[in-house]
Design a protein around this motif. Structure first.
Motif, PDB file in Angstrom:
ATOM      1  N   PHE A 177       2.119  13.401  -9.828  1.00  0.00           N
ATOM      2  CA  PHE A 177       2.304  14.745  -9.262  1.00  0.00           C
ATOM      3  C   PHE A 177       3.727  15.247  -9.508  1.00  0.00           C
ATOM      4  N   ARG A 178       3.854  16.253 -10.348  1.00  0.00           N
ATOM      5  CA  ARG A 178       5.176  16.814 -10.616  1.00  0.00           C
ATOM      6  C   ARG A 178       5.719  17.590  -9.416  1.00  0.00           C
ATOM      7  N   THR A 179       4.843  17.966  -8.519  1.00  0.00           N
ATOM      8  CA  THR A 179       5.266  18.705  -7.326  1.00  0.00           C
ATOM      9  C   THR A 179       6.072  17.850  -6.369  1.00  0.00           C
ATOM     10  N   SER A 180       5.833  16.559  -6.361  1.00  0.00           N
ATOM     11  CA  SER A 180       6.481  15.693  -5.380  1.00  0.00           C
ATOM     12  C   SER A 180       7.986  15.604  -5.615  1.00  0.00           C
ATOM     13  N   ASN A 181       8.722  15.580  -4.528  1.00  0.00           N
ATOM     14  CA  ASN A 181      10.182  15.441  -4.612  1.00  0.00           C
ATOM     15  C   ASN A 181      10.638  14.262  -3.758  1.00  0.00           C
ATOM     16  N   SER A 182      11.938  14.031  -3.723  1.00  0.00           N
ATOM     17  CA  SER A 182      12.461  12.851  -3.029  1.00  0.00           C
ATOM     18  C   SER A 182      12.242  12.923  -1.523  1.00  0.00           C
ATOM     19  N   ILE A 183      12.329  14.113  -0.940  1.00  0.00           N
ATOM     20  CA  ILE A 183      12.107  14.240   0.507  1.00  0.00           C
ATOM     21  C   ILE A 183      10.656  13.901   0.838  1.00  0.00           C
ATOM     22  N   GLY A 184       9.732  14.470   0.060  1.00  0.00           N
ATOM     23  CA  GLY A 184       8.320  14.192   0.288  1.00  0.00           C
ATOM     24  C   GLY A 184       7.991  12.721   0.075  1.00  0.00           C
ATOM     25  N   GLY A 185       8.576  12.135  -0.975  1.00  0.00           N
ATOM     26  CA  GLY A 185       8.330  10.729  -1.237  1.00  0.00           C
ATOM     27  C   GLY A 185       8.803   9.844  -0.102  1.00  0.00           C
ATOM     28  N   LEU A 186       9.998  10.108   0.418  1.00  0.00           N
ATOM     29  CA  LEU A 186      10.553   9.296   1.498  1.00  0.00           C
ATOM     30  C   LEU A 186       9.740   9.436   2.778  1.00  0.00           C
ATOM     31  N   VAL A 187       9.441  10.663   3.167  1.00  0.00           N
ATOM     32  CA  VAL A 187       8.685  10.889   4.403  1.00  0.00           C
ATOM     33  C   VAL A 187       7.275  10.303   4.283  1.00  0.00           C
ATOM     34  N   GLY A 188       6.646  10.523   3.126  1.00  0.00           N
ATOM     35  CA  GLY A 188       5.299  10.006   2.928  1.00  0.00           C
ATOM     36  C   GLY A 188       5.253   8.492   3.027  1.00  0.00           C
ATOM     37  N   MET A 189       6.226   7.836   2.405  1.00  0.00           N
ATOM     38  CA  MET A 189       6.249   6.376   2.448  1.00  0.00           C
ATOM     39  C   MET A 189       6.476   5.870   3.869  1.00  0.00           C
ATOM     40  N   ILE A 190       7.359   6.505   4.606  1.00  0.00           N
ATOM     41  CA  ILE A 190       7.627   6.080   5.983  1.00  0.00           C
ATOM     42  C   ILE A 190       6.373   6.234   6.845  1.00  0.00           C
ATOM     43  N   ILE A 191       5.691   7.369   6.712  1.00  0.00           N
ATOM     44  CA  ILE A 191       4.471   7.588   7.495  1.00  0.00           C
ATOM     45  C   ILE A 191       3.419   6.538   7.141  1.00  0.00           C
ATOM     46  N   GLY A 192       3.231   6.296   5.838  1.00  0.00           N
ATOM     47  CA  GLY A 192       2.255   5.300   5.401  1.00  0.00           C
ATOM     48  C   GLY A 192       2.601   3.911   5.900  1.00  0.00           C
ATOM     49  N   LEU A 193       3.879   3.555   5.870  1.00  0.00           N
ATOM     50  CA  LEU A 193       4.319   2.234   6.303  1.00  0.00           C
ATOM     51  C   LEU A 193       4.129   2.044   7.801  1.00  0.00           C
ATOM     52  N   VAL A 194       4.506   3.037   8.575  1.00  0.00           N
ATOM     53  CA  VAL A 194       4.349   2.954  10.030  1.00  0.00           C
ATOM     54  C   VAL A 194       2.876   2.772  10.395  1.00  0.00           C
ATOM     55  N   LEU A 195       2.010   3.514   9.712  1.00  0.00           N
ATOM     56  CA  LEU A 195       0.582   3.453  10.011  1.00  0.00           C
ATOM     57  C   LEU A 195       0.006   2.075   9.676  1.00  0.00           C
ATOM     58  N   THR A 196       0.321   1.545   8.515  1.00  0.00           N
ATOM     59  CA  THR A 196      -0.248   0.249   8.126  1.00  0.00           C
ATOM     60  C   THR A 196       0.325  -0.891   8.962  1.00  0.00           C
ATOM     61  N   LEU A 197       1.610  -0.814   9.303  1.00  0.00           N
ATOM     62  CA  LEU A 197       2.189  -1.849  10.168  1.00  0.00           C
ATOM     63  C   LEU A 197       1.550  -1.823  11.552  1.00  0.00           C
ATOM     64  N   GLY A 253       0.811  -1.214   0.000  1.00  0.00           N
ATOM     65  CA  GLY A 253       0.000   0.000   0.000  1.00  0.00           C
ATOM     66  C   GLY A 253       0.845   1.264   0.000  1.00  0.00           C
ATOM     67  N   PRO A 254       1.755   1.438   0.978  1.00  0.00           N
ATOM     68  CA  PRO A 254       2.624   2.618   0.949  1.00  0.00           C
ATOM     69  C   PRO A 254       3.504   2.695  -0.297  1.00  0.00           C
ATOM     70  N   LEU A 255       3.965   1.538  -0.805  1.00  0.00           N
ATOM     71  CA  LEU A 255       4.773   1.552  -2.035  1.00  0.00           C
ATOM     72  C   LEU A 255       3.954   2.028  -3.233  1.00  0.00           C
ATOM     73  N   LEU A 256       2.704   1.577  -3.333  1.00  0.00           N
ATOM     74  CA  LEU A 256       1.839   2.049  -4.414  1.00  0.00           C
ATOM     75  C   LEU A 256       1.624   3.550  -4.303  1.00  0.00           C
ATOM     76  N   GLY A 257       1.432   4.034  -3.085  1.00  0.00           N
ATOM     77  CA  GLY A 257       1.288   5.479  -2.884  1.00  0.00           C
ATOM     78  C   GLY A 257       2.512   6.238  -3.358  1.00  0.00           C
ATOM     79  N   LEU A 258       3.697   5.678  -3.116  1.00  0.00           N
ATOM     80  CA  LEU A 258       4.930   6.322  -3.552  1.00  0.00           C
ATOM     81  C   LEU A 258       5.008   6.397  -5.078  1.00  0.00           C
ATOM     82  N   TYR A 259       4.649   5.305  -5.761  1.00  0.00           N
ATOM     83  CA  TYR A 259       4.663   5.299  -7.225  1.00  0.00           C
ATOM     84  C   TYR A 259       3.671   6.311  -7.791  1.00  0.00           C
ATOM     85  N   LEU A 260       2.459   6.325  -7.240  1.00  0.00           N
ATOM     86  CA  LEU A 260       1.447   7.261  -7.729  1.00  0.00           C
ATOM     87  C   LEU A 260       1.857   8.696  -7.448  1.00  0.00           C
TER      88      LEU A 260
END
Length: 608
Positions: A435-455, A423-430
C-alpha cells in the motif's frame, strides 16, 4: 512388557556414546568452518556466509531452524492426543513457501539487505525499524528458551542428569560453533542435525511397526481410535484445530515466521543467486512435509502401542511433552544406542534452532543498533564484536529457559509466541509493501494496536486455557495397564516435571470462554489484519494519500511473483541500477531523491 505402563529403562553406556558423538560432531563442524574460513573474517562472511550458499543446504537449514526439539517432542504428542489433524499443516507450508519465495524474497534480495528490519527504515522510519528489531529480539529470546527447555527436560527424565546442567551444556555447545564458524557453521550443522532428527523418527516408527505387526495395524488402530478424522470444517474460531484454523491461520503464522523472521531471512539472502534463494524455500517445503509426516506418524505409532494404557492418565508421565521420550525408553531400550539416537534427534533440533537464533540476534543487533552508531569500526573489531554478542545472546537464551519451564504445552506455547509478535510485524511489512498510501505514523499506530490486541488474547489464553470442549482431546484408556508386570530391563521411578501455570481456583473471568479461547493459530491472522486495517485508516487520516513519489524498489512487483523470475546477482544488480537512474538512496540520510531525467536540476526529496 511394552505398552502396559509402569517405569521404563534408563540410559545405557552406548546411549551416552551416541549422544555425545552427535554433540561433538556439531561442535566439530563449527571448528572446521572456523579453520577453513580463518582468512575470511569480514562481517558479511560471519553473518551471511559471504552470500555464496546454495539451495539444498540452505533449505535443510531452513527446515531444521524451526523443526526443533519442540517438533520432535511436541508433534507426536499432539497426534497421540488430538489425532492427525496436524498433517493439514502441509497445506500451510505450501502456501507459506509460495508467498515467501514469490513476494518477500525478490524484494529483500533486490534491496541487498543484511537485517530484515532494514526494510522498515527504508519504507517508514528508523524508530519503526528499532521497534521491529526489539520485538524480534524479545520473541526470539522467549522462543529459544522454550526450544532449550523441551529436550533438556526429556534428557533429564531419561538420564537423570541435572536439568539446569543440560540447559547450560546446550547453550555452551551452540555458543562455541556460532562464535567460531558464523552462519556457514550454523547451516552445515543444521544439515547434520536435520538428518539425525529424521533418523530418530524413523527409529520410533520402525520399532513400533515390528511390535504392532506392521504399519497397516498402526494405521488401523489410529482409525479405530478416531485419530484419522482430519477434516473438521467447523468454522468456530474458538476450536483449537479445524481445517480453517490450520490452513488459513497456520499459513499466516508460518508466513510470519519464514517471510520476515531474521533467522530465516538471513539464510535465503545468503544464497549466491535469487534462483537458489527461491529454490531453497521450495526444497524446504518438501523437507517440512517429510518432517511433519514422520512426526505425526510417530504419534500414531505411540497411540497404537498405548491405546489400552495411556501413560499420561496412568501417571507414568506428568506432561504430554514427556510422552515420546517415555515411549522411546519403553520400546527401544533393548537396542543399546538407539535411545541415544532419539535424544540426539531432539537435542539436534534444539542445537539447530538455538544456533540459528543466536546468529540472527547478532546480525540484527550489529546492523540495526551498532553500525549506525559505531561507523568507523575495523573489520577485526566487528568480528570480535560479533563473537562477543554470540556469547551474550547464548547466555540470554539459557536464562529464558527458566521462563519456558512455566509453560503448559511447549508446542502450543512456542507457536503462540510467534502469533502474538510476528503477526503484527507481518501486517506492518505488508502495509509497507502493498500500500503506497501507508505512512510511518499509520504503520506505527497500526502495529501497536495489533500487538496490544494479540498480547491481550494470547496471554489471556495462557493464563486461562480453553476448556476441553474447545481443545477436543480424543479418548484414551487405561484398561490394559499393569504396572506390576516385569520389565526386561532396569527401571527408574515414574517421571516428574516442574510446576506449570494453572487456572486460579476462584474461577474464570467472563472472557475466558470466548475471547481468551480463540484458537492460538488465529493470533497471527488477528495481528496481521488489525495492523493493516488500522494502519491504513490512520495513514489516510494523517496525509498518506499526499505523499511524494516513493522508491518503487520498496514495493512488490508483478514481475517478482513468477516462479521463473530467477535472475542471478548480476541481473538483480542490473535491475537495481536501472531503478537507481530515477531514485537514489543516501546512506547517511534516509532520503530518496527523484530526478527528472529531462531536467537534471529539478529534484524532489521525500523524507521517509
Amino acid at each position: 512388557m511394552v505398552g502396559t505402563g509402569g517405569p521404563v529403562a534408563s540410559f545405557s553406556v552406548w546411549d551416552y556414546v551416541v549422544f555425545a558423538g552427535t554433540i561433538l560432531a556439531s561442535a566439530g563442524i563449527g571448528l572446521f568452518q572456523a579453520i577453513r574460513g580463518r582468512k575470511e573474517t569480514s562481517s558479511a562472511e560471519f553473518l551471511l556466509g559471504g552470500r555464496q550458499m546454495t539451495a539444498v543446504p540452505v533449505a535443510m537449514s531452513l527446515t531444521a531452524s524451526f523443526m526443533s526439539g519442540i517438533t520432535v517432542i511436541g508433534t507426536p504428542a499432539e497426534a497421540y492426543r488430538f489425532g492427525a489433524a496436524f498433517w493439514l499443516f502441509a497445506f500451510s507450508y505450501a502456501i507459506m513457501s509460495a508467498i515467501t519465495a514469490e513476494v518477500f524474497v525478490p524484494l529483500f534480495y533486490r534491496l541487498n539487505i543484511t537485517s530484515a528490519y532494514e526494510y522498515l527504515e527504508l519504507r517508514f522510519s528508523r524508530p519503526i525499524r528499532l521497534i521491529g528489531t526489539s520485538m524480534y529480539i524479545i520473541q526470539t529470546a522467549l522462543y529459544t528458551g522454550l526450544v532449550i527447555y523441551a529436550p533438556a527436560l526429556a534428557l533429564n527424565q531419561i538420564t537423570g542428569l541435572d536439568l539446569w546442567g543440560v540447559l547450560v551444556a546446550t547453550g555452551a555447545v551452540c555458543i562455541i560453533y556460532c562464535t567460531l564458524g558464523g552462519l556457514k557453521a550454523v547451516i552445515w550443522t543444521d544439515v547434520l542435525q536435520m538428518m539425525i532428527m529424521l533418523a530418530g523418527f524413523v527409529a520410533v516408527i520402525a520399532r513400533g511397526a515390528v511390535l504392532q505387526g506392521g504399519l497397516t495395524n498402526i494405521w488401523k488402530d489410529a482409525g479405530q481410535g478416531g485419530r484419522l478424522e482430519v477434516f473438521d470444517f467447523d468454522p468456530d474460531p474458538l476450536k483449537r484445530h479445524t481445517f480453517w484454523s490450520i490452513v488459513i491461520g497456520g499459513s499466516v503464522m508460518w508466513a510470519s515466521i519464514y517471510s520476515i523472521n531474521q533467522s530465516q531471512v538471513q539464510r535465503y539472502i545468503s544464497c549466491k543467486t535469487l534462483g537458489h534463494a527461491k529454490m531453497s524455500l521450495y526444497v524446504n517445503m518438501v523437507g517440512l512435509w517429510v518432517t511433519v509426516s514422520l512426526a505425526v506418524f510417530s504419534g500414531l505409532t505411540m497411540f497404537s502401542i498405548y491405546k489400552n494404557c495411556d501413560p499420561l492418565t496412568n501417571n507414568d508421565v506428568r506432561t504430554p511433552d514427556q510422552l515420546l521420550p517415555y515411549l522411546v525408553m519403553d520400546i527401544l531400550a533393548v537396542y543399546p544406542g538407539v535411545p541415544g539416537l532419539f535424544v540426539a534427534a531432539a537435542y539436534s533440533g534444539t542445537l539447530s534452532t538455538v544456533s540459528s537464533s543466536i546468529n540472527a540476534l547478532v546480525a540484527v543487533t550489529v546492523e540495526d543498533y551498532l553500525h549506525p552508531v559505531c561507523k568507523n569500526l575495523t573489520e577485526r573489531q566487528v568480528t570480535w564484536m560479533n563473537m562477543g554478542l554470540s556469547v551474550l545472546f547464548g547466555a540470554l537464551c539459557i536464562g529464558m529457559a527458566g521462563v519456558a519451564s512455566l509453560m503448559e504445552s511447549i508446542l502450543q506455547a512456542a507457536l503462540s509466541i510467534f502469533g502474538m509478535i510476528s503477526g503484527p510485524l507481518l501486517g506492518l511489512y505488508l502495509l509497507g509493501m502493498l500500500f503506497r498510501t501507508s505512512n510511518s505514523i499509520g504503520g506505527l499506530v497500526g502495529m501497536i494496536i495489533g500487538l496490544v490486541l494479540t498480547l491481550w488474547v494470547g496471554i489471556g489464553g495462557q493464563i486461562y486455557p480453553p476448556t476441553a470442549e474447545k481443545t477436543n482431546p480424543l479418548p484414551l484408556s487405561t484398561a490394559g495397564c499393569n504396572s506390576t508386570m516385569g520389565q526386561s530391563h532396569t527401571t527408574t521411578a515414574p517421571w516428574t516435571s516442574p510446576t506449570t501455570l494453572t487456572t486460579p481456583p476462584h474461577g474464570r473471568p467472563p472472557l475466558a470462554d470466548s475471547w481468551y479461547s480463540l484458537s492460538y493459530l488465529y493470533l497471527a491472522l488477528l495481528g496481521t489484519l488489525t495492523t493493516i486495517a488500522s494502519g491504513l485508516l490512520v495513514s489516510m487520516i494523517t496525509g498518506g494519500c499526499k505523499q511524494e513519489k516513493l522508491n518503487s524498489d520498496l514495493f512488490v512487483r508483478i514481475s517478482d511473483m513468477s516462479c521463473f523470475s530467477w535472475c542471478d546477482k548480476s541481473e538483480a544488480s542490473d535491475i537495481t541500477e536501472k531503478a537507481a537512474t530515477d531514485f537514489h538512496f543516501e546512506a547517511d540520510n534516509p532520503t530518496y531523491k527523484y530526478t527528472d531525467m529531462m531536467s537534471k536540476d529539478v529534484e524532489k526529496s521525500t523524507k521517509l
